[in-house]
Design a protein around this motif. Structure first.
Motif, PDB file in Angstrom:
ATOM      1  N   ALA A 139      10.250 -22.249  73.180  1.00 21.41           N
ATOM      2  CA  ALA A 139      10.183 -21.108  72.274  1.00 21.41           C
ATOM      3  C   ALA A 139       8.804 -20.453  72.319  1.00 21.41           C
ATOM      4  O   ALA A 139       8.687 -19.217  72.373  1.00 21.41           O
ATOM      5  CB  ALA A 139      10.517 -21.559  70.857  1.00 21.41           C
ATOM      6  N   ASN A 140       7.755 -21.258  72.307  1.00 22.80           N
ATOM      7  CA  ASN A 140       6.396 -20.714  72.355  1.00 22.80           C
ATOM      8  C   ASN A 140       6.117 -20.034  73.692  1.00 22.80           C
ATOM      9  O   ASN A 140       5.494 -18.963  73.749  1.00 22.80           O
ATOM     10  CB  ASN A 140       5.374 -21.828  72.120  1.00 22.80           C
ATOM     11  N   ALA A 141       6.566 -20.658  74.784  1.00 22.22           N
ATOM     12  CA  ALA A 141       6.361 -20.053  76.100  1.00 22.22           C
ATOM     13  C   ALA A 141       7.090 -18.717  76.195  1.00 22.22           C
ATOM     14  O   ALA A 141       6.573 -17.741  76.763  1.00 22.22           O
ATOM     15  CB  ALA A 141       6.831 -21.001  77.196  1.00 22.22           C
ATOM     16  N   SER A 142       8.305 -18.662  75.652  1.00 27.96           N
ATOM     17  CA  SER A 142       9.045 -17.392  75.667  1.00 27.96           C
ATOM     18  C   SER A 142       8.298 -16.317  74.903  1.00 27.96           C
ATOM     19  O   SER A 142       8.234 -15.163  75.335  1.00 27.96           O
ATOM     20  CB  SER A 142      10.444 -17.608  75.062  1.00 27.96           C
ATOM     21  N   LEU A 187      -1.313 -17.462  82.538  1.00 26.26           N
ATOM     22  CA  LEU A 187      -0.409 -18.228  81.686  1.00 26.26           C
ATOM     23  C   LEU A 187       0.520 -19.100  82.525  1.00 26.26           C
ATOM     24  O   LEU A 187       0.725 -20.288  82.228  1.00 26.26           O
ATOM     25  CB  LEU A 187       0.403 -17.280  80.800  1.00 26.26           C
ATOM     26  N   LEU A 188       1.078 -18.538  83.586  1.00 22.30           N
ATOM     27  CA  LEU A 188       1.973 -19.310  84.442  1.00 22.30           C
ATOM     28  C   LEU A 188       1.232 -20.459  85.124  1.00 22.30           C
ATOM     29  O   LEU A 188       1.759 -21.573  85.239  1.00 22.30           O
ATOM     30  CB  LEU A 188       2.621 -18.396  85.486  1.00 22.30           C
ATOM     31  N   ASP A 189       0.000 -20.190  85.568  1.00 21.03           N
ATOM     32  CA  ASP A 189      -0.794 -21.270  86.167  1.00 21.03           C
ATOM     33  C   ASP A 189      -1.054 -22.379  85.152  1.00 21.03           C
ATOM     34  O   ASP A 189      -0.986 -23.573  85.487  1.00 21.03           O
ATOM     35  CB  ASP A 189      -2.127 -20.717  86.686  1.00 21.03           C
ATOM     36  N   ALA A 190      -1.342 -21.984  83.919  1.00 17.77           N
ATOM     37  CA  ALA A 190      -1.589 -22.981  82.881  1.00 17.77           C
ATOM     38  C   ALA A 190      -0.327 -23.782  82.573  1.00 17.77           C
ATOM     39  O   ALA A 190      -0.388 -25.004  82.368  1.00 17.77           O
ATOM     40  CB  ALA A 190      -2.102 -22.304  81.611  1.00 17.77           C
ATOM     41  N   GLN A 297      -1.796 -29.469  70.781  1.00 15.12           N
ATOM     42  CA  GLN A 297      -0.411 -29.122  71.059  1.00 15.12           C
ATOM     43  C   GLN A 297      -0.359 -27.768  71.766  1.00 15.12           C
ATOM     44  O   GLN A 297      -1.244 -26.930  71.584  1.00 15.12           O
ATOM     45  CB  GLN A 297       0.406 -29.053  69.764  1.00 15.12           C
ATOM     46  N   PRO A 298       0.669 -27.520  72.610  1.00  9.81           N
ATOM     47  CA  PRO A 298       0.724 -26.251  73.352  1.00  9.81           C
ATOM     48  C   PRO A 298       0.795 -25.043  72.421  1.00  9.81           C
ATOM     49  O   PRO A 298       1.448 -25.072  71.372  1.00  9.81           O
ATOM     50  CB  PRO A 298       2.011 -26.390  74.188  1.00  9.81           C
ATOM     51  N   PHE A 299       0.076 -23.979  72.803  1.00  7.18           N
ATOM     52  CA  PHE A 299       0.107 -22.669  72.155  1.00  7.18           C
ATOM     53  C   PHE A 299      -0.421 -22.714  70.721  1.00  7.18           C
ATOM     54  O   PHE A 299      -0.014 -21.927  69.879  1.00  7.18           O
ATOM     55  CB  PHE A 299       1.535 -22.097  72.155  1.00  7.18           C
ATOM     56  N   GLN A 300      -1.345 -23.617  70.452  1.00  6.97           N
ATOM     57  CA  GLN A 300      -1.937 -23.699  69.125  1.00  6.97           C
ATOM     58  C   GLN A 300      -3.386 -23.248  69.191  1.00  6.97           C
ATOM     59  O   GLN A 300      -4.132 -23.671  70.060  1.00  6.97           O
ATOM     60  CB  GLN A 300      -1.857 -25.126  68.578  1.00  6.97           C
ATOM     61  N   ARG A 301      -3.740 -22.360  68.264  1.00  8.42           N
ATOM     62  CA  ARG A 301      -5.109 -21.858  68.195  1.00  8.42           C
ATOM     63  C   ARG A 301      -5.620 -22.025  66.773  1.00  8.42           C
ATOM     64  O   ARG A 301      -4.831 -22.106  65.838  1.00  8.42           O
ATOM     65  CB  ARG A 301      -5.185 -20.378  68.596  1.00  8.42           C
ATOM     66  N   LEU A 302      -6.915 -22.041  66.620  1.00  7.78           N
ATOM     67  CA  LEU A 302      -7.511 -22.218  65.303  1.00  7.78           C
ATOM     68  C   LEU A 302      -7.671 -20.861  64.637  1.00  7.78           C
ATOM     69  O   LEU A 302      -8.597 -20.099  64.943  1.00  7.78           O
ATOM     70  CB  LEU A 302      -8.873 -22.910  65.417  1.00  7.78           C
ATOM     71  N   GLY A 303      -6.731 -20.544  63.744  1.00 12.77           N
ATOM     72  CA  GLY A 303      -6.824 -19.317  62.961  1.00 12.77           C
ATOM     73  C   GLY A 303      -6.761 -18.051  63.775  1.00 12.77           C
ATOM     74  O   GLY A 303      -7.276 -17.021  63.350  1.00 12.77           O
TER      75      GLY A 303
END
Length: 363
Positions: A139-142, A187-190, A297-303
């Motif tokens: 879901a996050n990747a989408s 993003l794809l490389d990551a 965790q994937p696709f998590q950022r601080l604020g």
């Protein structure tokens, strides 16, 4: 292929066979001496006669009857003993990705079945966690992939619908599209690196962790100087074991994260020790201790807003955690005294004891 017998049938035959063998041994001890005594020569030179033959016939019939009855009793006992296994089998057969219910509680008559049920519960818990993480990841990747695509479509629609469009405006739109394309490539490389980090290390090699850290520091020096960030290193030679390509990605993402999430005029400290420890410390925004686990965790950022790509895609520390797990390298993270994070990763040393369960290290 011959059909395999059921365990219950085997146990029934075994039960009957043991009873039959026990009866044969018992009669052998009782009848053989009598048979020998019955064939001794009498005082007048005639052999004595007896009814031992008839007795042996009755014994044989009794043995067959006992074996058959023992087989039936063994069948009933095995069925009762294996009933919890049938319950667990039926429950496992009805499970699916959308129905990972806990294994049923079986009567705690036998410790083995209770331990099996507990093991299945643990397995289901891990599977549920893995499937939940996979769905969240998809879901996050989408979302991350859809955002630049939506912006690209909007730019193209505006460029096509503008009746006063000039070569200059079209060229500007093309440059923006190229920037968005580069973001998607990154993003794809990551994502590919993250997927590779989840797999266990297949080939263990010996490499110098300090060399990877030195290269990562040099690669990030220009970006750090642009923001006035001072990068310092204290690198002791560290011979460790693992996949050098994945390890290089781990070090690169750690240093990139330390530079990217920093403040103007801040610092980044990179150190390695002979024991195989990599430590990266940086200044930056204060990080609440309760938020540290989420950042890995994937696709998590601080604020940060998820549509804001200036702080990356939130995959750097997730890649670090995945690669560290693949190397069985303990990872710790703590808030820094001046903001930012203090992260350490302890790689396994490059000697035979560290790789006893895997491929031997190659020099």
């Amino acid at each position: 292929m011959r059909p395999r017998r059921r365990l219950r049938t085997r146990l029934a035959f075994l039960h009957g066979g043991v009873a039959f063998a026990g009866g044969v041994l018992l009669l052998a001890f009782l009848d053989v001496p009598l048979l020998a005594a019955g064939h001794t020569t009498g005082p007048g030179g005639d052999r004595s006669t007896s009814n031992l033959g008839e007795v042996l016939r009755y014994d044989a019939v009794a043995l067959v009857a006992i074996a058959g009855l023992s087989g039936v009793v063994g069948w009933l006992i095995a069925g009762r003993a294996l009933r919890p296994l049938a319950v667990l089998t039926a429950s496992a057969r009805n499970m699916s990705a959308d129905n990972l219910t806990a294994a049923p509680r079986v009567p705690a008559v036998y410790r083995e079945f209770d331990e099996l049920a507990g093991t299945l519960d643990g397995l289901l818990y891990r599977l549920h966690g893995a499937l939940t993480a996979q769905r969240l990841f998809v879901a996050n990747a989408s979302h991350e992939l859809r955002t630049p695509l939506t912006v690209q479509r909007t730019l193209l629609q505006l460029a096509v619908a503008d009746p006063a469009a000039t070569a200059e405006t079209l060229r500007g739109a093309c440059h923006e599209l190229l920037d968005l394309g580069r973001q998607q490539e990154h993003l794809l490389d990551a994502l590919l690196t993250l997927a590779g980090g989840y797999r266990p290390v297949e080939r263990w090699e010996r490499f110098d962790l300090a060399g990877l850290a030195r290269k990562a520091a040099l690669d990030q020096r220009a970006a750090a100087e642009e923001r006035g960030i001072r990068v310092s290193t204290e690198l002791e030679p560290a011979a460790v074991a693992g996949d050098p390509t994945l390890a290089a990605s781990l070090v690169t993402n750690l240093v990139d994260n330390a530079v990217r999430h920093n403040v103007a005029g801040g610092t980044v400290e990179i150190a390695t020790t002979a024991s195989g420890r990599l430590a990266v410390r940086n200044t930056g925004r204060p990080v609440p201790p309760g938020e540290i686990g989420r950042l890995f965790q994937p696709f998590q950022r601080l604020g940060a807003d998820r549509t804001d790509q200036t702080d990356g895609h939130g995959l750097g520390l997730a890649i670090v955690a995945a690669i560290a797990h693949a190397h069985r390298a303990p990872l710790t993270a703590h808030p820094g005294p001046h903001g930012g994070l203090q992260i350490t990763v302890d790689f396994p040393p490059a000697h035979g004891e560290a790789m006893a369960d895997d491929e031997p290290a190659s020099t």
